[in-house]
Each structure stands twice: as C-alpha cells, then as structure tokens.
Motif scaffolding. Structure first.
Motif, PDB file in Angstrom:
ATOM      1  N   GLY A 341       0.819  -1.215   0.000  1.00 55.95           N
ATOM      2  CA  GLY A 341       0.000   0.000   0.000  1.00 55.95           C
ATOM      3  C   GLY A 341       0.846   1.256   0.000  1.00 55.95           C
ATOM      4  N   ILE A 342       1.843   1.271   0.894  1.00 59.76           N
ATOM      5  CA  ILE A 342       2.729   2.439   0.931  1.00 59.76           C
ATOM      6  C   ILE A 342       3.435   2.585  -0.416  1.00 59.76           C
ATOM      7  N   GLY A 343       3.856   1.447  -0.967  1.00 57.19           N
ATOM      8  CA  GLY A 343       4.531   1.490  -2.262  1.00 57.19           C
ATOM      9  C   GLY A 343       3.635   2.082  -3.333  1.00 57.19           C
ATOM     10  N   ALA A 344       2.395   1.608  -3.409  1.00 56.47           N
ATOM     11  CA  ALA A 344       1.488   2.098  -4.445  1.00 56.47           C
ATOM     12  C   ALA A 344       1.209   3.585  -4.248  1.00 56.47           C
ATOM     13  N   LEU A 345       0.982   3.953  -2.983  1.00 57.93           N
ATOM     14  CA  LEU A 345       0.698   5.359  -2.701  1.00 57.93           C
ATOM     15  C   LEU A 345       1.889   6.235  -3.083  1.00 57.93           C
ATOM     16  N   THR A 346       3.079   5.767  -2.733  1.00 58.73           N
ATOM     17  CA  THR A 346       4.270   6.542  -3.062  1.00 58.73           C
ATOM     18  C   THR A 346       4.455   6.646  -4.565  1.00 58.73           C
ATOM     19  N   ALA A 347       4.229   5.526  -5.250  1.00 51.29           N
ATOM     20  CA  ALA A 347       4.400   5.532  -6.703  1.00 51.29           C
ATOM     21  C   ALA A 347       3.517   6.599  -7.335  1.00 51.29           C
ATOM     22  N   LEU A 348       2.272   6.667  -6.866  1.00 53.71           N
ATOM     23  CA  LEU A 348       1.328   7.612  -7.460  1.00 53.71           C
ATOM     24  C   LEU A 348       1.633   9.051  -7.017  1.00 53.71           C
ATOM     25  N   PHE A 349       1.866   9.207  -5.721  1.00 52.88           N
ATOM     26  CA  PHE A 349       2.061  10.529  -5.132  1.00 52.88           C
ATOM     27  C   PHE A 349       3.301  11.221  -5.718  1.00 52.88           C
ATOM     28  N   ALA A 350       4.402  10.483  -5.758  1.00 52.54           N
ATOM     29  CA  ALA A 350       5.632  11.079  -6.280  1.00 52.54           C
ATOM     30  C   ALA A 350       5.480  11.401  -7.756  1.00 52.54           C
ATOM     31  N   ALA A 351       4.733  10.560  -8.473  1.00 47.72           N
ATOM     32  CA  ALA A 351       4.544  10.821  -9.898  1.00 47.72           C
ATOM     33  C   ALA A 351       3.793  12.128 -10.115  1.00 47.72           C
ATOM     34  N   THR A 352       2.809  12.437  -9.261  1.00 46.74           N
ATOM     35  CA  THR A 352       2.076  13.698  -9.443  1.00 46.74           C
ATOM     36  C   THR A 352       3.004  14.891  -9.273  1.00 46.74           C
TER      37      THR A 352
END
Lengths: 726, 502
Positions: A341-352
């Motif tokens: 979950g943290i990984g997915a959130l980070t992947a999306l958040f950092a991409a924005t």
C-alpha cells in the motif's frame, strides 16, 4: 552439476576499501600541502574566496545554483596530477566487478541451492551463539553485487569526466569507493548485524556526498535532512533487529529464515511488529511515504552521486531488505499489505509531483521515488522476484537518465560559466533544443525514457508490467479488494511516468533553444569518457528485460518475438521458495486467485498501448507549448502550484515535527538547565560579575535552587520506591 | 593463589594496587617539596613521567593480584574480577590524563606537584570506592576520590570559572554525600550491617525482605550515586563544573569519576540489594529515561563543544543506567565493556578539544573546527572516530557497547528502555556529527588559526585511543568475554566463603 566455490569473495568488498584508503590519504596529503603552500606565500590566513576570487565575484551567489561550485574548498585545490585517483577510483570497482563476474559464472554453472556463507572472524560473541563477520553469497546477493559493481563501474568512469575540474577530485573518489564498500557489505553481509553496518555506512557516505559541495548552506541543510530522516528509518531497523534477536536468538539470515516459520504464528503480533519495524527502516532508506522528503533534496550532490546512490543502489537497499526477509514478510500479511500500500501510494504521489517540476534532477528524483514505490508493491504483494527484477532494470535506466542529465548539466554549466551568466543550469526552461548540440546524450536518454515509460521491448516494459500484473494475480486472502486498488494506482502512475518523462525530454532536447545566444556557442557534446557509459547503459536498458520474459507475452502475436525465458525467476527461486511455500500454505494457491479479467498478455498490450499513446500525445502538446527561460517565467497557479510545491509536505513536517522538537530542546536548555544553573557559560559580561561571584551567585539562590532540585529528585526516587514498589 | 582476609598480610596483598599508588603519590609529593623548597616555581618537568610511572606500577600490581582467590571470611574489600577490571579502567583514565595534559599544564602554568598527587589520590579513591564490599569503606573511597577533584576543578586560581565550578561542585557534593551517608545509616538500621554481602543475606536468607528502612535506604543511596554519575535531575553541577574545570581535569571527571561511580552503584545494588530489585528497578528505569531524553535534547542545541561533551557525558550516564536497570551479569558486563570504550573515546574527544581550544581554552565554539580535518588530518581522523563511537556507529567500540547494553535490557524484558536508548542514541548522532561536519565540510573563517603541533604525549594518547576504539568495534570478542567473566565473578559468592565476621 559442478561444485561451486566462491572466488575471492572478500576481495570484492575489500578492493573498494583499499581505493578509499588510497584516495582518502591522497586528498588529505594534498590538502595539507596546499595549506602549507598558501601559508608560505601569504602569512595571513587566506580566505578561500580570495584565492579563487574571480569565481565568486563573477557569479555571486548564483554559483550555488549551478550545482557545481568550482571554487568549493579551494584551500585544497587539485594540486598535483589527477592520475592516481583516475586509475584507483574506478579501477578498484571495475576489478571488483570482474571478480563478481567470475563468481557469477561459477555460480551459473553450478546448481547452487543453499547459500554459501564465508566466515571471517567472530565479531560479537552472544552467549553460546555468535554474530560473525561473514559474507553470504547466494543468488540474490550475487545479483545485487553485479548491479552495484557493474553500474558502479560505469558511474565511476563517467565521474572521471564529470569531476575532472573539481578541486576535490581525489576526495570525491574516496567517498565513492567508501560508498561501494559499504554497499557491498550491506548486500553481502550474512546477517542483519553486518547488514546494519553497511546500512549505516552507506547512509554516512550519502551524507558525505550530498554535502560534497559543502560551501553553500542549502546543500549542508540537504545533507542534514537526509541524515535526520534516515535516523528515523534506522530506528525501525534497529528495533526490528532486536526483536528478531530476542525471539530467535540469532541474526544471521540462514538461521532466522529457517527458524521463523516454526517460531512465529502466521499473522502473529511479533512477526508483524518485526516486519513493520523493518519496513520503517526500508522506507527511510528507500524514500517511501512518509520518509521520502530527503531524496529530492539529496540531489544537491554531484549528479553521478545521484545516479549511483540515489537511484541505482543505496535507495534500493530497502527493497533488498524486504526481499531478503521474504520469509518474515510472508508470515505477516498485514505488514506485506502495508508495504504494497505504501509502495502504491508513493508511486502515485511522487509521480504527481514529478509532473510539474522544472529542475531536471528534481523530476528524476521524484521519478525514482515513484519507481521505488513500484518495487515495494512487487515485494509487498509477495512477488519478490518481480520487485528485484524492477530493481535491476531500474538501476540500468535510471542510472542512464541521471548520467544523461549530468551530461546536460555539465554542458549547460560550462556554457553559463563561460559567459558568467548566473542562470540555473538545471532548470529545463533554460534548455530546449539540446539535441543539436549533444546528439549522443539525446539518443541514449530517449532510450532510457522509453524504457522507464514501459515501451516494449525495453527493460522497463517487462519489469513494470510484471509488478502490475502480479498485483492483480496475487489478489488472494483477506485483503483481496485492496489489491485491485493498488493495481489501479500502479497503472495510473505508469501513465504519469510516460507523461513526465516525455515532458522532460521535450523540454530539454526539442524545440527552440532557450539557453541564450552567447551561451549557445559554448554548448557541446561531452567527452567519450562520459558518453561511452551512457551508451553501455542504454544497451542494458534495452536488453535488460529480456532475461525475464513471461510465457504469456512470449506467446503473443506481435510482441512475442522474444522467447519466454523467466530466467530471473528461476535464478532467484532458491532464495524465495520458502516464502512462496509459507504463502501457499497459509494464504492459498495462487491458482484460485481472482485476477482482473483478460490475462497477463492482454494487460501488457494495453499498458504498452497506453504508454505509447501518452508519449505521443505529450510530445505533441509540449512541443507546441512555448517555454520562456526560467527568469521570465510566470509562477504556476491553482493546483499546479500545489504540485509544484510538492503538496507542501516539507512545510507541514517543519511546522509539526522539526520546530516542536527544536523548541523543546531549547526550552529544556534555557528554562530548565540554564535557568537553574548558570549564566556564566557565555563568558560575556563575565568580568562584571566576577567580583561579586560569591556574593551574588551564591546568595541569589542559585545554589539553593540546585539543592532544591536535588531534594526534589530525592523525593521523586523515594516516591518511586515507596509507592511503586509493593 | 588463595588468600585469607583474616590475615593482615593477605589483606595488604589484596590492597596492593591501592597501596602502591598511595605510596607513590606521597613519594611524588615529598620529592616535589624537596626539589622546590620554598621557591614558588613550576615543578620539575619530569613530574608527569613520574606520575605515569606510578600508574604503570599500579597496573602491574593490579595484574599481579588478578588471580587471587578468597578462602576465608569476606573482607571489606572485594577480591573479584570486577574490581580488577574497573581498576584497570581507572588507571587507564589516569594514564590518559597524564598523556593529554602535558602541554595544557605547561601553557596554563599549572605544573604543580600537587596536581599530579591529587590525580593519583583520586584514582586511589576510585579504586577503593569501586572495590569496597562495605558501605563504610565505600564512603571513605567516595570522599577520597571527590575531595581531590573538588580541588582540581578550581586548581587554576587565575580562572574564576574554575573557582565557581569548584565551589558549587563542593557544596553540592557535600550535600549529596549527606544523602549517601543517611542511606548507609538506614541500611545499617534495616539489615544490621554495612557489609554488602551481609545486607544481601539479611534481606534474602534472614527474610527481612523489603522493609521500609531498606527501601528508603536504596533511594537515598541512589541519590548519592546519581549525583556522582551525573544522572538527571542530579546533574545540575555538571555543566558548571565541567566547563569551569581545566579541560584535562574535565576529561578525567567525565571518564574516570563516572566509571567509578557506576562501578560502585552496580556493586552495591547488584550485590547488596538483588532481592529488592522489584522496588529499586523503577529508580534505575526512570533515571535512565529522564537522563537519556533530556541530556540528548539539550546537547542538541549546544554550540560550545566543551559543554556539548559535558551533556554527552550525562547522556552516557543514561545509557549506563540502562545497564544498571538490567540487573544481571550481562548488565554488569556491558557496563564493564562500555567503561573501557567510554574512557578511550571521551578522553580522546576531550584531548582533541583541548588542542583545538588552544591557550586559555579560547576556542570552544564549533567554528574553531571548520576545515580542521583538512588542515590537520590526524586530528580530523581521530576526532571523527571518537565522535562516531560516541554516537554508536557500527565497527566502533561505542556500537558494540550499546548493543550489549541493549541486549542486557531486552533480556531483562525492559523493551521500553531499549527503545528509548535507541531513539536517544539516534538523536545523539546529530550533535556528534555536527562537529564532524564542521571539521570536514566547513571553510575556516578568518579567526581560525591553526592549532600548534601535537605534543608527543598527546599524539600517543590520541592514536592509542582511536586504535583502541576501532579495535573494540571490530574485534570485541576477547574483552567482552573478559567482561562477562569479571562481572560473573562479582555476583557469585565463591564456594567456601563464610559469612563476614567483624
């Protein structure tokens, strides 16, 4: 199969250490000599700025913005030749890589199942057991060693060109060699204790290299930030390690992994706590939410450092930690889902955030955070091999992209330096049209971009696609709905990746040049010592994914001309089979998983098409846009502004965490200690008080206050024993 | 070799290190007086080397008695590995003091025979304090180690900071001694003896248990010890005394006195009150938590390196209190190991600080360290090693020491304490490495002048300490085993040893 004995395993780590000693000694000796020289020519203490005054005067504070202060630490300029560091610095890493290759081929021929542990000496005796200084060579540590020494060699070679004019040339290689040493200790260490040695060591080197151009305040602060955030991560690592030790009585991987399934209940509290603490450590080192804030600031260091430490190797240590502890994570489904979950959130958040940044290195930094998020999704859902696969391909293309951006910054800096222009050499708004001046950099960086965006048949396509697919395919167990959410998040982040990378390429290399008329004459391609590593990395970014082509894709009509190999899966199988076994025994067979409809090949084709479409569309839109140079640009408005300011997370952390702690420290000091104790420590106004010190200091009640505090303390202790005891 | 403490000759043999050192100190005192007569001038320049000779003799004597086995009734002084081990640590501190202080003492016109004599007497006091098996003897040791230090704090009569620190230290020291003495009185009242083993037997075997008198006695004794180890909130004197005292004396206080106080603390609470652990554990735990948390936080905002090191030593008292709270062989062993590392790294760090501070201790600010590593690589490298070790970086002695304290705490089930220790030492990285940051990454400013070349003694001490710290981090095995054996020796009552007969 053949029997396998590792060859000179210890030398792989020792060589970079030797390099560190040689380069470190050299830089210290030279610093002293130049110091003596300065003193001899000018008896008064010489300020470095005077010695190299022209650089500071001409550029003023703007020198800082270049990320390349030429006059830094001018009190030890590159006196003497750069020959020894040039040979020793990259040489030891290349030698280590050759030894690693020899071992790899030996291991390749043999069918190695159990890890090989070479014990060098007993480090800490712990009762009947002992913690040894030992290296463990198995398929995972072998792969990591190849990445570290291989990509590390290329980056060291690139650095010869990049750092040639820097006065701290020998010092730079000293730090880099030390970093490689600690990184190898991290991955080769046979247990958590030795891994922690490497873990702390790479953190220290990262700190040293972020602050390499230490003259300006901002960079010193960046180092500080990395330092603080990593302490939080280390806290997690240490506590996790102690929990392991107190429950299993051992710290070496072989014993821990063998004992864990019979000691810990599946999903039990202890193993969940252990893995969550370990993941806190991993999140600190690998820049995951909420501890990612240090990595973008770490870009203050030289660009090859960003490539080696903050993209290819050190930041992946967290992924390595999770993969290494796969059995523990398999036993703790709550931790695993947290990791994913943290990984997915980070992947999306950092991409924005990466969508709107203008600093070329900042885009790459947030991209790295995002890609690390992918790796954690992979290891979080239990697809350890997929996570490690992406770690490897990412090391290729992200090192390529960083080194490419380094080449661009190098060229830009030279252009601005030649005309004494104080503009920012890293701001993409000042670039544009660079492909005419630096064609090799241009082509290789496009390969890296297509690879990271997931375009078939480049490396990133296979590794990223596998993680996304595994997220869907492993949707079993109580958290099944979450897997779908993560799957969508990973997919969305992949599209953003295609966008921001294309934007970076277009803004940097295409369209009209915005560097300036005079500066343009000074733009030119970098030297071969810099572009040859780029070409090698570009080749690796193309073919790197072919070692692990899944069968469904190999059977597809058009995309299927690459044969199915799944070699990496087979290679890593001995390392993760126990975790798979734990998973199957407790969660269930993956055959019962309920993946999204369509199958792996279908979604691979979809993501490829989407990525291509986004790239084409972005290229079309961004090409049409006219960018103004940085100093003429308008600031962003609305939501773009929020993204540009990175969701204001730094500001929130500062207000919520940093200020209160510093306030508490100052408060304790001023109002408790200083208020009670003394006012003399400053020495200011000391003489005035000196006369009546007996009178004033003792009779103003200061000593009484001390005594009072002692009595209070005594009462506290009495209360503790009398009230609390029985 | 068996010894029977009912025989005076054997008693003298057991006390050999203390006797040798005392005799040597008196010899130096007389020598100094005969050399100088009534003239007021610095003592002979051979004084430090004579002192060092005395320390070496005491080391030999201490090694000599290492194999002794008690057979008769228990005496007032312990004959066990713990005492031998800590004696070596105190002698190490004294030796380091002599080596790092030579130039400082010349520059500040402090070459006085009595300075060295006082250091030797303080060392004897530390040895008596840590080796005593009787509270009354321990009190003698306490005063014998404290009085010379009060004097030494203010020995630089031209420095008013020193005088102020000395007076505060003395007054508060007397105050805390009163607590200690009151604690002894109550322990005697409760257990009928001042002998540590007798007290333990009275509580355990005779079944007095946790009588109020004894419980209060532990608290009062803890105040006395807490003062000497500089645990928060009994640390109030520390910043004043540490900052006011001449730097080498501060180093000696921070390393030697603290180790001695802890050795006594551990001996009393582990051997006399093991059965009251359920009541005094709260003292150790809370003192440890408060000390670790506040000292580290306050150290964070110090810009003065001497004061930072003062708070660092308070913070280390907090770590060692964790070892005390563990109340086990492992706890005592981890203290022993840590005391060696701590002495080396603290005295080393103070040594470098003295070099940088230069004459009159002018440059105690961080800016004085700017670029030091590039100007003086040896100083930079050894200081970095000391700082890393103080912070607990892997492959230094400080790391191993902390790991073993943690292990003792975890085995005792003190998980909260372990977590606080980890957090506190992670905070400490920040203020230790800030000094390293200045040394390696800061440009020197125009006020920065190069420190003078190192005196030979200082060079030897710094290199010795740095090598020692690294060796203890890489190959700690032998010393750890010795520490465990020595600690076990203190906690086992040897077979055949009868109850103390007065």
């Amino acid at each position: 199969m053949d029997h396998f004995e590792p060859t000179l395993l210890w030398a792989i780590a020792l060589l970079p250490l030797i390099g560190f000693v040689i380069n470190g000694t050299l830089s210290l000796v030279r610093a002293r000599r130049s110091q003596a020289h300065l003193l001899a020519t000018n008896p008064a203490p010489v300020r470095p700025a005077d010695a190299h005054g022209h650089a500071v005067d001409a550029h003023g504070h703007a020198v800082d913005a270049h990320g390349h202060t030429v006059d830094a630490q001018a009190h030890h300029p590159a006196a003497g030749s750069t020959l020894i560091p040039t040979i020793v610095g990259p040489g030891v890493v290349i030698l280590a890589f050759i030894i690693a290759l020899i071992n790899f081929f030996g291991m390749f021929g043999a069918d190695l199942h159990d890890p090989i542990v070479e014990t060098y000496w007993q480090w800490m005796p712990v009762g009947s057991l002992s913690v040894d200084a030992a290296f463990q060579l198995d398929q995972l540590s072998m792969l990591m060693t190849l990445i570290i020494t291989g990509v590390g060699s290329l980056i060291h070679v690139f650095s010869i060109g990049y750092m040639r004019e820097d006065p701290g040339y020998a010092r730079y290689f000293a730090y880099m060699n030390l970093f490689v040493f600690f990184m190898l200790v991290l991955v080769l260490g046979s247990g958590y204790a030795l891994m922690f040695v490497g873990w702390e060591g790479v953190g220290l080197c990262s700190y040293l290299l972020i602050g390499f151009w230490f003259k300006d305040r901002e960079k010193a602060d960046a180092g500080k930030k990395a330092f603080i955030v990593n302490r939080i991560g280390d806290f997690g690592f240490l506590i996790g390690m102690f929990l392991i030790f107190s429950n299993l009585g051992a710290l070496d991987f072989v014993t821990v992994m063998a004992a864990a399934p019979s000691t810990f209940a599946f999903g039990g509290g202890v193993v969940t706590a252990i893995t969550l603490f370990l993941f806190l450590g991993a999140a600190g080192k690998s820049a995951q939410i909420p501890l990612y804030v240090w990595l973008p600031d770490a870009m203050a260091g030289p660009t090859p450092v960003s490539a080696l430490i903050h993209a290819a190797t050190m930041v992946t240590a967290g992924v390595y930690l999770v993969a290494r502890s796969s059995v523990l994570f398999a036993l703790a489904p709550i931790s695993s889902i947290t990791v994913a979950g943290i990984g997915a959130l980070t992947a999306l958040f950092a991409a924005t955030i990466a969508l709107v940044q203008n600093d070329i290195k900042k885009v790459l930094a947030y991209s790295t955070i995002s890609q690390l998020g992918y790796m954690f999704v992979g290891v979080g859902v239990g697809a350890y091999a997929a996570g490690v696969f992406h770690l490897m391909t990412h090391a290729f293309f992200k090192a390529l992209l960083f080194l490419g951006s380094g080449a661009v910054i190098h060229a830009m800096h030279h252009a601005y330096h030649a005309t004494h222009n104080p503009a920012d050499a890293q701001d993409m708004r000042n670039m544009g049209g660079l492909r005419r001046y630096m064609p090799k950099t241009f082509w290789t960086m496009w390969i890296g971009t297509l690879a990271i965006a997931g375009v078939w048949p480049l490396a990133g396509f296979f590794s990223k696609d596998e993680i996304i697919w595994q997220t869907a395919a492993r949707a079993v167990g109580p958290f099944e709905p979450w897997f779908r959410v993560f799957w969508i998040m990973a997919f969305a982040a992949a599209l953003m990746t295609a966008f921001y990378m294309t934007r970076l390429m277009i803004m940097t290399f295409h369209g009209q040049n915005r560097t300036g008329a005079e500066e343009r004459k000074h733009l030119h391609e970098v030297s071969p010592v810099m572009w040859v590593p780029l070409v090698i990395l570009a080749v690796l970014s193309i073919v790197g994914g072919w070692i692990n082509v899944p069968a469904p894709i190999a059977n597809m009509p058009i995309l299927g001309w690459l044969p199915s190999s799944e070699w990496l899966h087979h290679w890593l199988h001995p390392v993760i089979e126990q975790a798979d076994y734990v998973f199957a025994a407790n969660v269930g067979d993956l055959a019962h998983a309920t993946p999204v409809g369509g199958g792996e090949a279908f979604w691979a084709a979809v993501s490829f098409l989407f990525a291509t479409a986004v790239i084409a569309l972005t290229a079309y839109v961004i090409m049409k846009r006219r960018y103004a140079p940085a100093d003429e640009s308008e600031p962003l408005r609305g939501f773009g502004r929020v993204l540009y300011h990175k969701w204001y997370v730094d500001e929130v952390y500062d207000a919520v965490i940093v200020r209160p702690i510093m306030g508490l420290s100052r408060g304790l000091w001023r109002f408790v200690d200083q208020g009670l104790i003394d006012g003399t420590v400053n020495g200011i106004g000391y003489a005035a008080r000196a006369f009546g010190w007996v009178g004033s200091r003792l009779q103003t009640g200061q000593l009484n206050t001390y005594a009072f505090a002692t009595v209070l303390g005594a009462l506290l202790l009495l209360a503790l024993v009398v009230l609390g005891g029985n | 070799m068996p010894v029977d403490l009912s025989s005076p000759a054997d008693y003298a043999l057991v006390m050999l290190p203390e006797i040798v050192l005392s005799a040597w100190a008196m010899f130096i005192l007389l020598l100094d007086v005969f050399q100088k007569g009534s003239r007021s001038e610095p003592s002979s320049s051979s004084m430090p080397w004579l002192t060092l000779g005395g320390v070496v003799l005491a080391v030999i004597a201490n090694a000599w008695i290492a194999g002794l086995q008690e057979t008769g009734p228990a005496g007032m002084i312990a004959v066990d590995g713990f005492r031998i081990f800590v004696n070596f640590v105190f002698l190490l501190a004294a030796g380091m003091f002599v080596l790092i202080s030579t130039r400082y003492i010349d520059e500040e016109n402090l070459r006085l025979g009595e300075l060295y004599v006082l250091i030797l007497f303080a060392t004897v006091g530390m040895m008596v304090f840590a080796g005593a098996r009787d509270l009354m003897v321990m009190f003698i040791g306490l005063e014998l180690m404290s009085l010379p230090i009060y004097v030494l704090t203010g020995i630089n009569r031209r420095d008013r900071r020193g005088a102020e620190g000395a007076l505060k230290y003395f007054l508060l020291g007397a105050f805390s001694s009163a607590f200690f003495l009151f604690g002894i009185a109550l322990a005697y009242g409760g257990a009928g003896s001042t002998n540590l083993q007798e007290i333990a037997l009275a509580i355990g075997v005779d079944g007095i248990g946790a009588s109020t008198l004894l419980v209060v006695a532990t608290a009062l004794l803890a105040v006395g010890f807490g003062f000497k180890v500089a645990a928060v909130p009994f640390h109030m004197w520390t910043p004043d005394a540490y900052e006011g005292a001449p730097a080498p004396v501060t180093a000696f206080m921070a390393a030697g006195i603290k180790a001695a106080a802890f050795a006594g603390f551990i001996r009393v609470f582990f051997t006399a009150f093991p059965d009251l652990y359920g009541t005094w554990d709260a003292i150790a735990i809370w003192l440890a938590i408060i000390t670790m948390a506040s000292a580290n936080l306050i150290a964070l905002v110090q810009g003065n390196v001497k004061r930072m090191l003062a708070y660092s030593s308070i913070a280390h008292a907090g770590y060692l209190l964790v070892a005390l709270a563990a109340a086990s062989v492992l706890g005592a062993a981890s203290f022993l190991f840590y005391s060696v590392t701590y002495t080396l790294m603290t005295m080393g760090a103070f040594g470098v600080m003295m070099v940088v501070a230069q004459r009159g201790e002018e440059r105690l600010d961080l800016d004085a360290y700017s670029g030091l590593a590039w100007r003086r690589p040896l100083l930079g490298v050894v200081m970095t090693i000391f700082l890393l070790s103080l912070a607990g970086f892997p492959f230094t002695g400080g790391f191993i020491g902390k790991v073993f304290i943690l292990r003792a705490a975890v085995e005792r089930g003190l998980v909260l304490l372990a977590v606080v220790l980890v957090m506190a030492s992670l905070i400490s990285y920040f203020y230790y490495l800030r000094v390293a940051w200045y040394m390696w990454f800061r440009e020197p400013d125009e006020r920065t002048s190069d420190p003078p070349a190192l005196a030979p003694g200082m060079m030897v001490a710094l290199v010795f300490a740095a090598v020692g710290v690294v060796l203890l981090g890489v190959l700690p095995g032998a010393l750890l085993e010795l520490a465990e054996r020595s600690a076990a020796g203190m906690l086992q009552i040897p077979a055949g040893l009868t109850r103390f007969v007065p």
